[in-house]
Design an enzyme around this catalytic site. Structure first.
Site, PDB file in Angstrom:
ATOM      1  N   ASP A 164       0.831  -1.209   0.000  1.00  0.00           N
ATOM      2  CA  ASP A 164       0.000   0.000   0.000  1.00  0.00           C
ATOM      3  C   ASP A 164       0.861   1.252   0.000  1.00  0.00           C
ATOM      4  O   ASP A 164       0.605   2.204  -0.742  1.00  0.00           O
ATOM      5  CB  ASP A 164      -0.887   0.046   1.253  1.00  0.00           C
ATOM      6  CG  ASP A 164      -2.122  -0.834   1.150  1.00  0.00           C
ATOM      7  OD1 ASP A 164      -2.664  -1.196   2.213  1.00  0.00           O
ATOM      8  OD2 ASP A 164      -2.551  -1.147   0.020  1.00  0.00           O
ATOM      9  N   PHE A 165       1.856   1.276   0.859  1.00  0.00           N
ATOM     10  CA  PHE A 165       2.687   2.478   0.978  1.00  0.00           C
ATOM     11  C   PHE A 165       3.537   2.705  -0.268  1.00  0.00           C
ATOM     12  O   PHE A 165       3.717   3.833  -0.717  1.00  0.00           O
ATOM     13  CB  PHE A 165       3.573   2.407   2.230  1.00  0.00           C
ATOM     14  CG  PHE A 165       2.864   2.808   3.488  1.00  0.00           C
ATOM     15  CD1 PHE A 165       2.507   1.870   4.446  1.00  0.00           C
ATOM     16  CD2 PHE A 165       2.529   4.142   3.716  1.00  0.00           C
ATOM     17  CE1 PHE A 165       1.844   2.243   5.606  1.00  0.00           C
ATOM     18  CE2 PHE A 165       1.853   4.530   4.874  1.00  0.00           C
ATOM     19  CZ  PHE A 165       1.508   3.573   5.824  1.00  0.00           C
TER      20      PHE A 165
END
Lengths: 402, 402
Positions: A164-165
């Site tokens: 996600d990051f």
């Protein structure tokens, strides 16, 4: 906040981490970022952890520095408003970040019909549109079977949603790059960034895929050992653990010096007929013989003894800390110029991060709080769509916006 | 490769993952990216895994699509050449990515003296200049104590260097943002991106820091459970494990339907006096009562039975696979349009990734191979520094370049 991107207006319709961090990073570099929030907030609006007053510490962290327009996205009029915001006219508008589905009221086809050169960055699960989350993609690509110890039969998930990051940062990069191209006459595009492709390319980019294909087998689980180098966790006197890595010859020498291991290592080199002073992989290959020497050396030393010598010699190391211990490290949080204060919806006063990048030669403004839902509804309708007070009032009366 | 950034020339002096992935992403979007490689390559040039011919699969993955000029960076003349390349004149030059130390021949001060509006993106370990690697930063910020199972006394490192990958993408974002600002008259800057700040801000951005500060304690280790939601790994019939997550009410209903658990869950809701159909955290709070029902339901089903129902209902799930199993998934690698073929230095023919982003409305060129060291020395000296053939010859004769 910095002002590198001032002038740009980005509209964001996204929940969770990948889309919202993209918007967060853009806002922290000075872009105006406007969230389209549905009535009552999206699926992440009350995500744990919560503050005592019920506001989500998760949501307010991820949505700092943004504006919010609140629209009833369940109704056709609301959806049409969202499309108009994403495709608002102007050189520095028509920039949209979303994790809404490929097909649907926020499809590229529908947006492009309203503004031909719209730039739409769409974070996704699987490339073909199937839903996925960081944790399911992670399982899919093999990382939980690489993580953890060989004596454990269970796969080990990441708690940190790394994909996600990475996706959020890559999405921000993609948007600014596409805006540059558009300004140079290239028109718009949709930029699809699936978690599945972020993960697949990452594992391929540092050679892992090629290794598996050429050797025909998986790398065995190796606990906390760093692959191909000298690096692992060790217990020091008193029982705490530290992580130590020596990549370069210089770092290796520094480590031996600090631990008084030069003689013992020299003897081992003689016995094995190798030199550990050269390529790091030699240390990795013989690590089972090296580790006992280091374990013994660390077991008699405390951090107080090790830290100054390590720092002076430039050794890469760290104590293993919990987050609450790390939270007391002034250099990381409370005393870190990256962090400041902001009036967050939770009402709690805690160190709030600005941009992870520090710009030398520019001044860093303080971090800006997350918005309340719909705090900027009227302003955004007036500024982006040129609606009059009366038109805005009608939308409120019809409860299409809030 | 896409051409969003065509026209930009970026010089890269970096090793390992964070700096080189920044350069890789810029190159994959069409920028010319020129690596400054020292004689014989840098500390990562022969990093494992290696191909049979000795080339590094790691290095060639991370440095695809770039050019290479080979300079003896141990000599003052070589260092001066590196400075001149980093600060080469031209609107679309003077863009530099590095992980070299703050102070030293590639310091911002020295570069700025040669070109006042140079943009220098510097990836770092600790913000104060102390060395660190992904694995030591990870230990520092608490993630190994969050990862893994409560019954294990050991901290669990990430095998995937997540902080490196996030930093690389964020560095690419920072560079294009700063270039935009410079084009708008803002001048240059140095952009310092320490792994320590990438990690600290990430943990703060999704509420973890605030939670720890307000509760006064760490979240307990929770194995593969997803925090605040319903998500965990389960064994299916035959012994394989799957990861399943239900975030939204719709995903939850789909899961119950697929597993025939509606009645049992309804009974549990009655017994506990709760509804699991609303906020995901209710499922998390009562997961110890939910898990046995799901375990029993999964234990009697195979992937062949589950997959079609899950896909049809939009459930987020995945089998746990090893990387070698994932490598056989056409959708991820060999049959994935993101991947292609390139003549890599290893000489091995394997699927090579291009950009993780897919641009709709633009054509994706095939991936480009990594360079041999110094493959572009003469070209770069002529094009960036305007050196004549004679001048270039002298540099070769003096072994300042190769």
């Amino acid at each position: 906040m910095y002002d590198l991107l001032k002038g740009l207006t980005i509209v964001e319709a996204a929940a969770f981490i990948a889309g919202p961090t993209c918007g967060l990073y853009l806002a922290q570099f000075g872009a105006e970022v406007i969230r389209i929030d549905t009535l009552g907030g999206g699926p992440d609006f009350r995500r744990w952890p919560l503050a005592p007053n019920g506001e989500s510490l998760y949501w307010e962290g991820l949505n700092k520095a943004k504006k919010s327009i609140c629209i009833d996205l369940a109704r056709p009029e609301g959806r049409e408003l969202a499309q108009r915001l994403a495709t608002a006219p102007g050189d520095e508008r028509g920039l949209f970040v979303t994790n809404f589905p490929l097909e649907g009221f926020l499809s590229y086809e529908r947006l492009k019909a309203k503004r031909d050169d719209v730039i739409c960055v769409r974070v996704m699960g699987w490339a073909d549109g199937r839903p996925a989350l960081d944790y399911t993609i992670n399982a899919s690509v093999g990382v939980p079977w690489m993580t953890g110890f060989a004596d454990d039969e269970r796969p080990v998930n990441h708690t940190l949603p790394a994909w996600d990051f990475i996706t959020g940062a890559y999405a921000a990069f993609s948007l600014v790059s596409a805006e540059r191209a558009r300004r140079n006459g290239a028109g718009g595009c949709e930029i699809r960034i699936p978690l599945s492709d972020i993960a697949a390319t990452a594992l391929a980019n540092f050679g892992h895929l090629a290794e598996v294909l050429t050797t025909g087998r998986d790398r065995p689980r190796q606990g906390n050992d760093v692959y191909g180098a000298f690096g692992r966790d060790f217990a020091i006197r008193g029982g705490r653990r530290i992580m130590v890595v020596a990549i370069t010859a210089r770092q290796w020498r520094a480590l031996l010096q600090t631990l008084d291991l030069e003689t013992a290592i020299g003897a081992l080199e003689g016995e094995l007929g190798v030199s550990f002073a050269g390529h790091e992989a030699v240390r990795f290959e013989h690590r089972e013989k090296l580790y006992p020497l280091f374990e013994a050396a660390f077991a008699t030393r405390t951090t107080a003894e090790l830290a100054p010598a390590f720092e002076a010699a430039g050794v890469c190391w760290s104590e293993y800390r919990t987050l609450s211990e790390a939270a007391r490290d002034e250099r990381l949080f409370a005393g870190n110029p990256v962090f400041g204060r902001a009036d967050q919806p939770s009402g709690i006063d805690y160190p709030v991060p600005g941009s992870a990048a520090t710009l030398i030669g520019k001044s860093r403004g303080g971090p800006t709080a997350a918005p309340k839902l719909g705090a900027h509804t009227d302003q955004v309708l007036a500024e982006l769509l040129g609606l009059s007070g009366a038109e805005i009032g009608k939308l409120h009366d019809a409860r299409i916006v809030a």
